[in-house]
Each structure stands twice: as C-alpha cells, then as structure tokens.
Design an enzyme around this catalytic site. Structure first.
Site, PDB file in Angstrom:
ATOM      1  CB  SER A 212      -0.661   1.772   5.229  1.00 32.57           C
ATOM      2  OG  SER A 212      -0.500   0.988   4.060  1.00 32.57           O
ATOM      3  CE  LYS A 213      -7.715   3.347   6.633  1.00 36.00           C
ATOM      4  NZ  LYS A 213      -8.853   4.200   6.552  1.00 36.00           N
TER       5      LYS A 213
END
Ligand code: GLU
Length: 487
Positions: free
Chosen positions: A255-256
């Site tokens: 994920s970011k």
C-alpha cells in the site's frame, strides 16, 4: 480459438505497480501464445474520475514497452475501448436480463438501504433484502412502470438465486467454490445510467472476445458474480487466472502507506525500464530456479500461466535496487550519455563533452544504483574540491606524508604519459624506493585529488582528470595544508 487478453484498469490517476504486473503478465501471455492484448479503460465509476488519468496510464505502459494491440489509441474491431463511450451497450444488456427475469428494477433510496443493513434479516443478512425493499417483487407491475415513467431513480439488480453452488476453475488456484448465499443482489446498472464494474466488465469481455481473464487476486471475490452473469446471458466462460497479491516486506498488502506504488514514481527515481520490468515480471513467477536477469524476449519465451504462484509476492525494494545495479552495469555508455549529460549540466551548470561523460560512466558504473548518483559520488570530476573528508584526512595524513607527497608530485610532473598504466607503474616504483606499500601512498593521493575516502580506481580517475588538473590539486593541497586547519 484466438487468444485474446485484456488489461482493464480503472483510471485512478496513476498506474499502480500491481497494475503494471497484471498488464505485463497479460502482455507476456499474449505474445507467447501469438494472441492479442487489448487495453480497455474501465471508467464507469464517475466518483473516481481523475483528469489526464488515461494519458498517464498509457504513458506508463509505453514507458515499460508494454505494447498492446487494441485500445483507446489503437484501432481494433471491438471498440470503443473506453467504457464511458459504450453506455448504451450496457444498458441494453441490463434490460435484456430484466426481460429474461434474471435482473430487476429497485427504487430504494440510500437511506432506505442503510436502514435495511442495520436491521439485517435472517435470510438475507446484510445483503439486499428483495422481499421487503422497494422493487419489482414488492411492487405491482403497474407501480413499477409508473415509477420508471415518472423519472424516479432506479437501479437494476442481479437476481441471485438461493443456495446454489458456483464452481469455476482458476488456472492458478484450481477449483473455486462459492455458495450464492454469500452473494449480494449486485447492482448492475446504477441510477446515473452507468453500469457497475461487474456488468460492464463481463459484457465487454464477452463482446471483445476475451479468451483469458488475467487479473489480480483482489478480483477473485467478484468472479462468482461474473459467472452468474455469463450463465444468465448464456455465454461461454473465459479462462480465469487470478494473480497473487503484492505484499510489503512485513507481508501486509502493498500500500501507499509503506512507500511508492505508482509506476511513475519509480520511473522518476531513476529506475531503468528494463530493470523495473524484469523485477516486476518475477513478482509471482520465476521461469527457473536461480536466473534473475531476463530480457523481455526470454520472459515471453518462458512465460507459463500455470507456473504462476498462488502465494503473495513480496515487493522487495532492495532487490529492485540490486536489479537496477545489474542493468546499469550492462548499459553502453552511449545509451546513458544524453541522460547523464542533462543530470550533470543541471547539477554543475556547465557544459561537458560527450566523450568525457561516457568515460565517467564507464569508470563509476560499478559504484552506483542510479545514474542520478553520479554528481553526488564524484563531484570532484566536475568541479573543484569543496570539502576534504576530515576523518580520512586525520587518519591518512600523518607525519612525513607531506614530504612524501611533494616528492611524488615532482615525479608526476615529469611524466609525459599520464595514462593509468604509467601512473600505476610510476607510483609503485616510487613506493618501493621509499620502502612503503602502495596502499599507504594511494590514500593521501586520493585525498588530495578527490577529497574523499573512497572512489573508483585511483589511477583511472587521475588519467581522466588529466595531468594538469591532478598536479594543480596536489599543489593546492600541499600549499594550503587543510590538515593543519585546527592546529
Ligand atoms: N477495472 C478493474 C481494475 O481497475 C479491472 C479488473 C479486471 O481486470 O477485471 O483493476
């Protein structure tokens, strides 16, 4: 049967590395099988629209050399390949299902749906309760028609039968079974007239004659709904292959929050296209045990969907860096010359000759992960020394070093040939004549000429800087005595 695969991203503003992996596997499969790859833009969620998203996406695919055969910017017989340009097709298909009794109109407001979810029923749980809500089942035929004619908001939902086993085969996962009791009466057509992902995706995969649906594992829960749709339309199923999730090093879903996930970020950081693609290709599959470096042709040649792993693949940035290093070493100086020239001229605000830049690259390529590191690791190749490594100086500049270096400077001044071979021979001879090891001599030389404690081969560095510059730096050091600064 013609092999036709598709990459079907929703344009969210950038291409996710997971998306690139999906695109790449579709591409490898299509090329391996002599089939076609289609790029289809799934932009039916109007709340997520982002300006220039399609252009960004196409740019990232182009950068990675993932060359599709049909798409928004490429002719094909089954377009348009942008879903928002195909709305009538989806609506007509939704209506066809209503007519056949596989789908139905529903008129509930968002509030009513929320209420329903709060008061879950025994049969439907938190799923849509078609027996109590406002829809074709609870309203009469006339009431339904009147609502539609009056322009009331409606959606079309799929009628999901109770307690049926949906069984399908996934090339990577084998048999998958889901009971329909776990499936909601999925909205197919939204009140804004746009289809949901599920309807548009299935209709297009059928109309575009997609033979293999290769996509990320996150879409696996959607597949049973899709299977139902295929059944309702009486269409043949494509083959399904759900690719393993990409994970962070701690095995959480990539994920970011833990770093970049946009392909363009990696590109900007200076990863080489071929290295990046090679790294991405091995996230979930490796053609052989120990080989790590593959050309795109080798990847195509050995690609095998059946060999893709089920388990999540760790996106290991250290490995990516290592990969980039390997590709940097393989580059021809002439391939990087223009990029490096731009980097150097921007950093040092002066002009450098092509030949000089190529030689710099050859000399320092073993020492870098990114081309952009060159100005940092050897600024002394491009400008005067601004700073001498203090610690190194304390350690390597000892009593007597100044005298030895002055003598060596004289030797160097006499040299006609300032090639690294000659420099090496001369320096060895000199070291021997004063009973020192070459290593003891090289450190102070490095200090005078580069200011740093490490670098590329010293004599190669000197050859490249040239006699005049080296002599100048040695003289400057010996005259200004920076090692005496604190005394
Ligand atoms: N539009 C979906 C996405 O954004 C496509 C999923 C699929 O390939 O079916 O990834």
């Amino acid at each position: 049967m013609e092999i036709r695969v598709r990459f079907a991203p929703s344009p969210t503003g950038y291409l996710h590395v997971g998306g690139l992996r999906t695109a790449l596997y579709n591409y490898l499969f299509a090329r391996k099988m002599g089939g076609k790859m289609i790029l289809r833009i799934e932009d039916t969620d109007r709340t997520r629209l982002v300006e220039n998203a399609v252009t960004n996406l196409i740019n990232s695919l182009n950068w990675a050399s993932i060359d599709y055969d049909e798409g928004p910017d490429k002719q094909g017989d089954y377009g348009p390949y942008i879903q928002s340009e195909r709305l009538d097709i989806y609506k007509n298909h939704a209506l066809e299902l209503v007519e056949k009794g596989f789908a139905y109109y529903a008129f509930d407001t968002a509030e009513e749906i929320e209420n329903m979810r709060r008061n879950s029923s025994e049969t439907f749980g938190t799923k849509y309760n078609r027996e109590t809500m406002k829809n074709q089942f609870t309203l009469s035929k006339n009431e339904t028609q009147e609502l539609i004619d009056s322009g009331a908001d409606y959606v079309i939902r799929l009628f999901v039968p109770f307690n049926e086993e949906i069984i399908f085969n996934d090339t990577i996962r084998g048999e998958v079974r889901v009971n329909t009791n776990d499936i909601d009466d999925q909205i197919l057509l939204k009140s804004d007239g746009f289809p949901t992902y599920h309807l548009a995706n299935v209709v297009d995969d059928h109309l575009m004659k997609i033979s293999h649906v290769i996509r990320g594992e996150e879409w696996l829960p959607s597949t049973p709904k899709h299977i139902l749709l295929y059944k309702c339309f009486n269409w043949d199923l494509p083959e399904f292959a759900h690719l393993p999730l990409l994970l962070n090093k701690d095995k959480s879903k990539l994920s970011k929050r833990q770093g970049s996930v946009a392909v363009e970020d990696f590109r900007e950081k200076g990863y080489l296209k071929n290295a990046f693609v090679n790294f991405i290709a091995l996230l979930g599959w490796n053609p052989s045990g120990d080989q790590e470096i593959y050309s795109i042709d080798e990847l195509i040649e050995s690609f095998n969907l059946n060999k893709v792993n089920k388990g999540g693949a760790v996106f290991d940035v250290q490995k990516l860096d290592w990969m980039n290093k390997q590709y940097i070493k393989m580059l021809n100086p002439s391939d990087v010359r223009n990029d490096l020239k731009e980097i150097l001229e921007n950093s040092f605000h002066k002009h450098f000759e092509n030949q000089y830049i190529e030689k710099i690259f050859e000399l320092f390529k073993e020492r870098i992960t990114f081309i952009t590191e060159i100005p940092e690791i050897c600024p002394y190749m491009f400008e005067d020394i601004k700073h001498y490594d203090e610690e190194y100086m304390q350690k390597r500049w000892i009593d007597g070093t100044s005298e030895i270096m002055s003598a060596l400077l004289q030797e160097y001044q006499l040299l006609d040939d300032f090639s690294h071979n000659e420099l090496s021979a001369k320096t060895k001879e000199f070291a021997q004549s004063i009973g020192k090891k070459l290593g003891d001599i090289i450190h102070p030389i490095r200090l005078m000429i580069t200011g740093k404690s490490t670098g590329a081969g010293m004599f190669e560095t000197m050859e490249l800087l040239g006699k005049q510059e080296c002599i100048k730096r040695m003289k400057f050091f010996l005259e200004t005595k920076p090692y005496m600064k604190n005394e």
